[in-house]
Write a protein that holds these residues in place. Structure first.
Motif, short mmCIF file in Angstrom:
data_model
loop_
_atom_site.label_atom_id
_atom_site.label_comp_id
_atom_site.label_asym_id
_atom_site.label_seq_id
_atom_site.Cartn_x
_atom_site.Cartn_y
_atom_site.Cartn_z
N LEU A 2 -13.53 -5.47 4.28
CA LEU A 2 -13.06 -4.58 3.51
C LEU A 2 -11.81 -3.93 4.21
N VAL A 3 -10.83 -3.37 3.21
CA VAL A 3 -9.38 -2.80 3.87
C VAL A 3 -10.04 -1.85 4.89
N SER A 4 -11.05 -1.21 4.78
CA SER A 4 -11.45 -0.29 6.04
C SER A 4 -11.67 -0.96 7.37
N ASP A 5 -12.27 -1.95 6.81
CA ASP A 5 -12.67 -2.86 8.31
C ASP A 5 -11.26 -3.30 9.07
N ILE A 6 -10.11 -3.52 8.33
CA ILE A 6 -8.88 -3.81 8.88
C ILE A 6 -8.18 -2.54 9.52
N ASP A 7 -8.33 -1.48 8.89
CA ASP A 7 -7.61 -0.29 9.36
C ASP A 7 -8.55 0.23 10.43
N ARG A 8 -9.79 0.25 10.50
CA ARG A 8 -10.71 0.70 11.83
C ARG A 8 -10.49 -0.16 12.93
N TYR A 9 -10.36 -1.74 12.74
CA TYR A 9 -9.96 -2.28 13.91
C TYR A 9 -8.65 -2.43 14.57
N ILE A 10 -7.54 -2.05 13.68
CA ILE A 10 -6.32 -1.98 13.94
C ILE A 10 -6.12 -0.46 14.81
N HIS A 11 -6.52 0.74 14.31
CA HIS A 11 -6.56 1.94 14.93
C HIS A 11 -7.58 2.38 15.97
N LEU A 12 -8.56 1.79 16.01
CA LEU A 12 -9.68 2.25 17.02
C LEU A 12 -10.00 1.03 17.88
N GLY A 13 -9.62 -0.31 17.44
CA GLY A 13 -10.01 -1.31 18.57
C GLY A 13 -9.08 -1.38 19.63
N LEU A 35 -3.90 -15.86 12.81
CA LEU A 35 -3.33 -14.73 11.89
C LEU A 35 -3.67 -13.62 12.59
N TYR A 36 -3.10 -12.55 12.84
CA TYR A 36 -3.67 -11.13 13.04
C TYR A 36 -2.90 -10.21 12.28
N ILE A 37 -3.52 -9.23 11.91
CA ILE A 37 -2.64 -7.93 11.33
C ILE A 37 -2.66 -6.94 12.39
N ILE A 38 -1.34 -6.52 12.41
CA ILE A 38 -1.06 -5.52 13.46
C ILE A 38 -0.27 -4.29 12.93
N PRO A 39 -0.38 -3.21 13.46
CA PRO A 39 0.48 -1.82 13.03
C PRO A 39 1.93 -2.22 13.36
N ARG A 40 2.61 -1.61 12.31
CA ARG A 40 4.24 -1.61 12.41
C ARG A 40 4.70 -0.42 11.95
N GLY A 41 4.65 0.64 12.72
CA GLY A 41 5.53 2.08 12.20
C GLY A 41 4.58 2.96 11.32
N ASN A 42 5.14 3.66 10.55
CA ASN A 42 4.32 4.73 9.75
C ASN A 42 3.65 3.78 8.74
N ASN A 43 2.16 3.78 8.34
CA ASN A 43 1.59 3.14 7.60
C ASN A 43 2.11 1.83 7.14
N ASN A 44 2.89 1.15 8.07
CA ASN A 44 3.31 -0.18 7.61
C ASN A 44 2.24 -1.34 8.78
N TYR A 45 2.32 -2.40 8.28
CA TYR A 45 1.53 -3.30 8.83
C TYR A 45 2.49 -4.74 8.99
N ALA A 46 2.05 -5.82 9.98
CA ALA A 46 2.88 -6.94 9.99
C ALA A 46 1.66 -7.87 10.03
N ILE A 47 2.17 -9.15 9.85
CA ILE A 47 1.29 -10.21 10.17
C ILE A 47 1.81 -10.99 11.40
N GLN A 48 1.20 -11.13 12.39
CA GLN A 48 1.28 -11.91 13.55
C GLN A 48 0.75 -13.15 13.43
N VAL A 49 1.62 -14.45 13.71
CA VAL A 49 0.87 -15.83 13.55
C VAL A 49 1.03 -16.15 15.22
N VAL A 50 -0.03 -16.62 15.87
CA VAL A 50 0.14 -16.90 16.95
C VAL A 50 -0.35 -18.56 17.19
#
Length: 145
Positions: A2-13, A35-50
């Motif tokens: 869920l979107v909440s899972d993404i947000d929780r892992y990014i902000h609390l992981g 592929l990672y979803i990462i925080p990028r500034g105020n309420n923005n995200y980025a996709i990081q491909v490693v």
């Protein structure tokens, strides 16, 4: 997922990201694409491909590409289109560690050949990147420490 899972892992992981896709590159057995979803500034995200060498996921040995800032919904759409899976079917790879301990027995010359091909012919993974909307772009970044 869920979107909440993404947000929780990014902000609390512990790593401030969530890995949502990981597979071996077809034809290049020595490279794992994540592929990672990462925080990028105020309420923005980025996709990081490693692109990591097999057996070296998250060791800082890989090629890293990152999008400019996007919304979480844009990130989800990009990953859904790339993976062919809807958000609800995504695996939380940050939790499962998929392919982290995968090893491969190859001759040293074959490893060198594939590495050279990845760098020169495939430009460090550029042809394997997900398609992006017109307002979003890819850049190569140093691996975050």
């Amino acid at each position: 997922m869920l979107v909440s899972d993404i947000d929780r892992y990014i902000h609390l992981g512990r790593n401030a990201n969530i890995c949502v896709y990981r597979e071996k590159l077809s034809g290049l057995d020595i490279i794992i694409q994540s592929l990672y979803i990462i925080p990028r500034g105020n309420n923005n995200y980025a996709i990081q491909v490693v692109f990591d060498p097999i057996g070296m996921i998250d060791y800082g040995e890989g090629w890293v590409w990152e999008t400019s800032g996007i919304s979480v919904n844009a990130a989800i759409t990009i990953v859904e289109e790339f993976s062919g899976l809807p958000l609800i079917a995504w695996e939380n790879i940050s939790k499962t560690g998929k392919l982290e301990s995968l090893t491969l027995e190859l001759e040293r010359e074959e490893v060198r050949r594939q590495n050279k091909e990845f760098i020169s012919e495939f430009k460090g993974g550029e042809p394997f990147l997900p398609s992006l909307p017109q307002t979003v772009y890819w850049k190569v970044v140093p691996y975050p420490q």
